[in-house]
Design a protein around this motif. Structure first.
Motif, PDB file in Angstrom:
ATOM      1  N   ILE A 113       0.851  -1.204   0.000  1.00 58.39           N
ATOM      2  CA  ILE A 113       0.000   0.000   0.000  1.00 58.39           C
ATOM      3  C   ILE A 113       0.880   1.246   0.000  1.00 58.39           C
ATOM      4  O   ILE A 113       2.054   1.179   0.381  1.00 58.39           O
ATOM      5  N   GLY A 170       3.444   3.909  -0.769  1.00 55.96           N
ATOM      6  CA  GLY A 170       4.681   3.855  -1.532  1.00 55.96           C
ATOM      7  C   GLY A 170       5.072   2.436  -1.907  1.00 55.96           C
ATOM      8  O   GLY A 170       5.898   2.239  -2.803  1.00 55.96           O
ATOM      9  N   SER A 191       6.394  -4.269   2.017  1.00 53.69           N
ATOM     10  CA  SER A 191       6.139  -3.337   3.119  1.00 53.69           C
ATOM     11  C   SER A 191       7.466  -2.980   3.758  1.00 53.69           C
ATOM     12  O   SER A 191       8.152  -3.855   4.293  1.00 53.69           O
ATOM     13  N   LYS A 192       7.804  -1.697   3.677  1.00 58.03           N
ATOM     14  CA  LYS A 192       9.080  -1.285   4.269  1.00 58.03           C
ATOM     15  C   LYS A 192       9.089  -1.624   5.763  1.00 58.03           C
ATOM     16  O   LYS A 192       9.992  -2.286   6.253  1.00 58.03           O
ATOM     17  N   THR A 227       2.522  -2.919   8.277  1.00 55.91           N
ATOM     18  CA  THR A 227       1.358  -2.110   7.903  1.00 55.91           C
ATOM     19  C   THR A 227       0.101  -2.986   7.893  1.00 55.91           C
ATOM     20  O   THR A 227       0.073  -4.025   7.208  1.00 55.91           O
ATOM     21  N   THR A 283      -1.540  -4.268   4.593  1.00 59.10           N
ATOM     22  CA  THR A 283      -0.716  -5.237   3.866  1.00 59.10           C
ATOM     23  C   THR A 283      -0.733  -6.588   4.579  1.00 59.10           C
ATOM     24  O   THR A 283      -0.858  -7.642   3.942  1.00 59.10           O
ATOM     25  N   GLY A 320       9.186   5.222   1.618  1.00 59.49           N
ATOM     26  CA  GLY A 320       8.222   4.478   0.805  1.00 59.49           C
ATOM     27  C   GLY A 320       7.888   5.180  -0.499  1.00 59.49           C
ATOM     28  O   GLY A 320       7.879   4.582  -1.576  1.00 59.49           O
ATOM     29  N   ARG A 321       7.656   6.487  -0.429  1.00 56.69           N
ATOM     30  CA  ARG A 321       7.201   7.211  -1.628  1.00 56.69           C
ATOM     31  C   ARG A 321       8.326   7.504  -2.611  1.00 56.69           C
ATOM     32  O   ARG A 321       8.086   8.062  -3.682  1.00 56.69           O
ATOM     33  N   VAL A 343       0.185  10.743   9.275  1.00 52.22           N
ATOM     34  CA  VAL A 343      -0.448   9.466   8.940  1.00 52.22           C
ATOM     35  C   VAL A 343      -0.691   8.660  10.218  1.00 52.22           C
ATOM     36  O   VAL A 343      -1.636   7.881  10.316  1.00 52.22           O
TER      37      VAL A 343
END
Ligand SMILES: O=P(O)(O)OC[C@H]1O[C@](O)(CO)[C@@H](O)[C@@H]1O
Length: 616
Positions: free
Chosen positions: A195, A197, A249-250, A254, A257, A310-311, A525
């Protein structure tokens, strides 16, 4: 090493919220056109003061007009401005036209010291400074396309090794050397679970570069919507047996995910398949996901680095692995990005396309996000560019505080789909409605691969129409004082896609420096994530209360107020109502009698006592 914060904080008087003492009071509406060109922060404070002033006299439109009066309308002068400011990257075949943004030479001069500071900050960042001070992290996405730039040999080796591993793995999967246990003998599908990034880059690139017949087709689970997940799995059908599932997922934790993974694993179990033989993880070493994949013996694991956000992770394994599995030339993508990185290191504003973008953004939004960025690619395959940029720009720039702790509520809103489709949707409002945006046109010169074009009427192809729509919309908007930028590429190729990503990554970094914010964290976030966790915890308490009541008397039903009181959460009664409404709509083990439209009428009970839960 100086931090970004340290460098930026030497320009306090240029922060958007700052006011240059004494200059405001004498300024009147008729002097605004001059004022807006002479000093940026002056421009903001004047704009605010006049805005307040003018709204009292119902003449806000007058203020807006004053700024727009500066847009060049004389065709000859406009052409000169076009040529004068046109940026070209010859090797990449990329152009940037900023002539339809109305900044003046004086404004550019005023901004020059701030750009020099931003260039310095970027240089420090690339050298490995802690550019994300809140999280104490380096910001190293630029090293991913040129490992030699990484600040130490360990990181260089990490980058090179990962790239080689990605290439080897993708080759082995495509050639069938690494294969699923199913009789098909090779992987035919990729299901990417991730999800933000960890999805948007791969989605954008998949859409941009997809050949008609890729060796593996890709689909995405990028949400915790059960119906959406079911749909993806149903679409795979029997091909689930030949699907490579990449979980990205870094953080490795999350919730969306994780839920996607659990749902997919359930589908594998139900189909009698061994998930571990088809699962791949891309995550930070030792994250929950990494440990799960290691312990369960998944097919492969690839690292996500602490110093890549992530982005900005498209050129890490996050983006490269899915791209390589679709047989995109990822080395070309990296070359494109690296060439753009080189160009955007220039400290000469006019020669630096990322700086030019940042300049336009600053001018168009008054450096305070007062206008939205509408991204309009005139090419179907670039449809997801605006969505990709939405996260890159808004998660990076949308910040409550600046680096000095001042409340600034910065950001630039980004939206858009594609031209000319949007001509028939919202361009009407852009042309004539509320003037709260500037446009970025993305133009692709090559309409079709060579040899495929034909004239659908004498002298005119389908692509000529698309071209005409872009140019027409650009002109029509400008004629009505709507500013625009145009980015032109020759073709959509791995190289140009890499270059576009790098261009915007750097523009965001530079702009963040101009407005003195940390572009590399996302504290906002967390609030939503925390609140979601609290809702789920409350749901568990509601169920426990109802269970307890049922155990005492299976026929006992409770009002919302009684449930809230027994949960010791009287202030959360509205949330409790929403929880019960949601559970009732999903046939969960709970009965709500009465009318959900009249919350006070509701009587809720479980009807069955779960003794185990009672003593849990
Ligand atoms: O890769 P992860 O750790 O699953 O995070 C996904 C996304 O969630 C965010 O942290 C925001 O919640 C993004 O910055 C990130 O890209």
């Amino acid at each position: 090493m100086a931090s970004v914060s340290g460098l930026c904080s030497s320009f306090p008087s240029l922060k958007p919220n700052n006011r240059i003492g004494g200059e405001l009071s004498p300024v009147r509406k008729d002097s605004l056109a001059v004022s807006t060109r002479s000093n940026s922060s002056f421009k903001h404070s004047v704009a605010r003061e006049l805005s307040a002033d003018l709204s009292k006299t119902n003449d806000v439109a007058g203020l807006k007009q004053a700024k727009q009066d500066g847009l060049e309308k004389d065709p000859k002068a406009l052409w000169r401005r076009y040529v004068d400011w046109l940026y070209q990257h010859k090797e990449l075949g990329l152009y940037l036209d900023v002539s339809r943004i109305g900044f003046s030479d004086e404004f550019v001069s005023e901004m020059e010291p701030r750009f020099q500071a931003a260039f310095k900050a970027m240089e420090e960042l690339e050298r490995g400074a802690i550019a994300n001070p809140d999280e104490g992290r380096m910001v190293g996405h630029y090293w991913l396309r040129n490992a030699k730039l990484a600040p130490n040999p360990f990181l260089q080796v990490q980058i090179d090794k990962t790239l080689a591993a990605v290439c080897d793995f993708a080759d082995a999967v495509i050639s069938g050397k690494i294969k699923p246990p199913s009789p098909e003998g090779r992987f035919t599908q990729i299901l990417s679970v991730g999800i933000g990034g960890s999805a948007l880059g791969p989605q954008f690139v998949a859409e941009a570069l997809a050949p008609d017949n890729p060796p593996l087709k890709i689909r995405f689970i990028d949400n915790t919507d059960p119906a959406g997940i079911d749909h993806q799995i149903a679409q795979l059908g029997p091909e689930l047996a030949s699907t490579l599932v990449i979980v990205i997922s870094k953080s490795g934790g999350t919730p969306e995910t994780r839920n996607g993974l659990l749902e997919v694993q359930k589908a594998f179990r139900e189909a009698g398949l061994d998930f571990a033989k088809q699962g791949v993880a891309i995550t930070q070493e030792n994250s929950l996901l990494d440990n799960t994949a290691r312990i369960e013996g998944w097919v492969a694991r690839f690292p996500m680095f602490d110093w890549v956000g992530g982005r900005t992770s498209e050129m890490s394994a996050v983006g490269l692995l899915p791209a390589a599995l679709q047989a995109f030339d990822i080395r070309e993508m990296l070359i494109g990005a690296s060439m753009m990185d080189e160009a955007t290191r220039s400290t000469v504003l006019r020669k630096n396309p990322a700086a030019l973008l940042a300049l336009c953004w600053y001018w168009a939004t008054d450096g305070i996000g007062s206008k939205d960025m509408v991204v309009l690619p005139y090419k179907d395959s670039l449809l997801l560019f605006s969505r990709y940029l939405q996260q890159l720009v808004m998660e990076s720039l949308g910040k409550e505080f600046d680096l000095d702790g001042n409340r600034v509520n910065q950001g630039i809103s980004v939206y858009g789909n594609k031209g000319s489709t949007d001509q028939h949707a919202y361009i009407q409002q852009l042309r004539e409605g509320v003037h709260n945006f500037f446009v970025t046109f993305i133009e692709v010169l090559r309409d079709r691969p060579p040899g495929h074009d034909w004239e659908l009427e004498p002298g005119v192809t389908c692509g000529d129409y698309l071209f005409g729509m872009l140019q027409g919309t650009r002109s029509a908007l400008y004629a009505n004082d709507r500013e625009s930028i145009t980015v032109t590429v020759q073709e959509v190729t791995p190289r140009s896609v890499g270059a576009l990503i790098a261009l915007y990554e750097r523009a965001v970094g530079i702009y963040a420096s101009l407005v003195n914010i940390n572009a590399y964290h996302q504290p906002g976030v967390e609030a939503g994530k925390k609140a979601a966790g609290e809702v789920l915890a409350l749901q568990k308490r509601v169920l426990a209360v109802l269970n307890e009541a049922s155990c005492e008397d299976p026929a006992e039903s409770l009002t919302l107020q009684e449930i809230a009181d027994r949960c010791h959460a009287p202030d959360d009664i509205e949330m409790i109502y929403k929880i019960i409404e949601h559970m009732a709509a999903n046939d969960r083990a709970l009965i709500a009698e009465g009318d959900c439209g009249s919350p006070y009428s509701l009587k809720v009970f479980l009807g069955e006592c779960n003794v185990d839960e009672l003593y849990a």
